[in-house]
Write an enzyme that holds these catalytic residues in place. Structure first.
Site, PDB file in Angstrom:
ATOM      1  N   LYS A 117       0.846  -1.209   0.000  1.00  0.00           N
ATOM      2  CA  LYS A 117       0.000   0.000   0.000  1.00  0.00           C
ATOM      3  C   LYS A 117       0.879   1.257   0.000  1.00  0.00           C
ATOM      4  O   LYS A 117       0.641   2.199  -0.753  1.00  0.00           O
ATOM      5  CB  LYS A 117      -0.939  -0.017   1.219  1.00  0.00           C
ATOM      6  CG  LYS A 117      -2.051  -1.060   1.089  1.00  0.00           C
ATOM      7  CD  LYS A 117      -2.843  -1.275   2.378  1.00  0.00           C
ATOM      8  CE  LYS A 117      -3.850  -2.410   2.169  1.00  0.00           C
ATOM      9  NZ  LYS A 117      -4.660  -2.728   3.358  1.00  0.00           N
ATOM     10  N   GLN A 128      -4.716  -1.353   9.610  1.00  0.00           N
ATOM     11  CA  GLN A 128      -4.664  -2.690   9.012  1.00  0.00           C
ATOM     12  C   GLN A 128      -5.294  -3.716   9.961  1.00  0.00           C
ATOM     13  O   GLN A 128      -4.983  -3.754  11.149  1.00  0.00           O
ATOM     14  CB  GLN A 128      -3.208  -3.063   8.689  1.00  0.00           C
ATOM     15  CG  GLN A 128      -3.038  -4.353   7.935  1.00  0.00           C
ATOM     16  CD  GLN A 128      -3.633  -4.322   6.518  1.00  0.00           C
ATOM     17  OE1 GLN A 128      -3.720  -3.285   5.883  1.00  0.00           O
ATOM     18  NE2 GLN A 128      -4.043  -5.480   6.030  1.00  0.00           N
ATOM     19  N   ASP A 153     -11.019   2.955   4.164  1.00  0.00           N
ATOM     20  CA  ASP A 153     -11.394   1.537   4.081  1.00  0.00           C
ATOM     21  C   ASP A 153     -12.911   1.367   3.962  1.00  0.00           C
ATOM     22  O   ASP A 153     -13.387   0.272   3.653  1.00  0.00           O
ATOM     23  CB  ASP A 153     -10.949   0.803   5.351  1.00  0.00           C
ATOM     24  CG  ASP A 153      -9.654   0.044   5.160  1.00  0.00           C
ATOM     25  OD1 ASP A 153      -9.442  -0.489   4.067  1.00  0.00           O
ATOM     26  OD2 ASP A 153      -8.874  -0.010   6.128  1.00  0.00           O
TER      27      ASP A 153
HETATM   28  N1  GUN Z   1      -7.089  -6.751   6.194  1.00  0.00           N
HETATM   29  C1  GUN Z   1      -7.439  -7.493   5.105  1.00  0.00           C
HETATM   30  N2  GUN Z   1      -7.989  -6.700   4.154  1.00  0.00           N
HETATM   31  C2  GUN Z   1      -7.980  -5.444   4.646  1.00  0.00           C
HETATM   32  C3  GUN Z   1      -8.408  -4.189   4.103  1.00  0.00           C
HETATM   33  O1  GUN Z   1      -8.933  -4.077   2.996  1.00  0.00           O
HETATM   34  N3  GUN Z   1      -8.230  -3.123   4.931  1.00  0.00           N
HETATM   35  C4  GUN Z   1      -7.674  -3.226   6.185  1.00  0.00           C
HETATM   36  N4  GUN Z   1      -7.566  -2.110   6.918  1.00  0.00           N
HETATM   37  N5  GUN Z   1      -7.276  -4.382   6.691  1.00  0.00           N
HETATM   38  C5  GUN Z   1      -7.421  -5.482   5.920  1.00  0.00           C
END
Ligand code: GUN
Length: 322
Positions: A53, A97, A120
């Site tokens: 990311k 995350q 998100d």
């Molecule tokens: N863990 C797995 N997929 C995601 C996501 O799309 N966003 C976040 N913040 N954590 C994750």
């Protein structure tokens, strides 16, 4: 042979469209859009996701900051960090995350994120906007899948869609987005009776179950479109041979690294039955990151509009009619 739906190709298209928007945001504000990423502890899979990311931000010219509180951190510590980021004018998006360690109350953390910075789309405000088909920040993975379907001109209206998995991150928002696009939607999960029979009804099957190769030939209606959200690492040789016996490249890669990735859909069976499918890797994964970038730009533009009380909401993901 079925059509391969390349997430990488769609990712490139999404990122390309973002470039002029980032440039004009910079021109108006004198700064790039900004994303803060919080990774608690050192879950290896999460570390890889976060690294990708941050790398995507760098490549696109989005400013990013990374926070890495220790595994033993408290809810209060994370909440305070999020509150400080909420107050920062140069930070447009905040991503925490998941999963968080057990002692951290994930719901409280999500509730603390300013909904305008919730890239998100996990905050109940944004989920409520999604339920009612109103504009808002949408969860990245299902939003990316909708973009993939549009890109490949796969019709959704009037089709029978089956979503396997009912997570807040993928399954539930995916079902809502398909519903807004006028599909007839069934959500299946671990307690569904005769999962294969339900799945076999689908013109469009989206699988986000977190179980390697759960979906086999008997789940797939011939010609169906199959979207595989799963990413699982297989380290058992016999299982690798069973899954990829017909693919010498995968076996070679296993010999070299000791593992291979497999989705939630059996790779050989999907090639034999589906009309189109997303590969693993290179399918849904790249879309999630692309949509995170898109949401960060959306959030930045929208915050700019709010600050200046002028400008348009162009680009803000519109809801669809019910
Ligand atoms: N863990 C797995 N997929 C995601 C996501 O799309 N966003 C976040 N913040 N954590 C994750």
């Amino acid at each position: 042979m079925p059509e391969i739906l390349s997430g990488k190709e769609v990712q490139q298209a999404i990122l390309h469209q973002l470039q002029p928007r980032i440039a004009s945001f910079r021109e108006s504000t004198g700064r790039p859009p900004g994303l803060a990423v919080i990774l608690v502890g050192h879950n290896p899979a999460s570390q890889i996701y976060v690294r990708n990311k941050v790398k995507a931000c760098q490549e696109l010219g989005i400013y990013s900051e990374q926070y890495n509180p220790p595994e033993t951190t408290t809810t209060e510590d994370v909440v305070q960090l999020v509150e400080s980021l909420n107050r920062r004018p140069d930070i447009d998006g905040i991503l925490v995350q998941m999963p968080l360690p057990a002692q951290v109350d994930a719901q409280r953390v999500i509730l603390t994120i300013d909904p305008a910075k919730d890239v998100d789309g996990f905050h109940p405000y944004n989920l409520g906007q999604l339920v009612s088909g109103r504009p808002g920040l949408r969860p990245c993975t299902p939003a990316g899948i909708m973009r993939l379907l549009e890109h490949y001109r796969i019709p959704v209206a009037g089709k029978k869609a089956v979503v396997i998995g009912r997570s807040d991150i993928v399954g539930k928002p995916m079902a809502l987005m398909l519903l807004h696009a006028h599909a007839t939607v069934t959500i299946c999960h671990s307690r569904t009776a005769d999962l294969a029979a339900e799945a076999r009804q689908a013109d469009l099957l989206v699988v986000a179950a977190g179980k390697p190769a759960l979906v086999t030939a008997e789940f797939i209606k011939p010609g169906a479109v199959v979207v595989d959200v799963g990413i699982n690492r297989v380290t058992d040789r016999a299982r690798v041979e069973e899954l990829f016996g017909d693919d010498p490249d995968k076996l070679t890669s296993f010999e070299k690294t000791g593992s291979v990735l497999v989705g939630d859909v059996h790779p050989r069976d999907v090639r034999q039955r589906a009309g189109a499918y997303t590969p693993v890797p290179g399918g849904v994964g790249p879309l999630t990151i692309a949509m995170l970038m898109a949401n960060t730009v959306e959030a930045a533009e929208r915050r700019l509009c709010k600050c200046s009380a002028s400008g348009s909401l162009a680009g803000w993901q519109q809801g669809s009619p019910t």
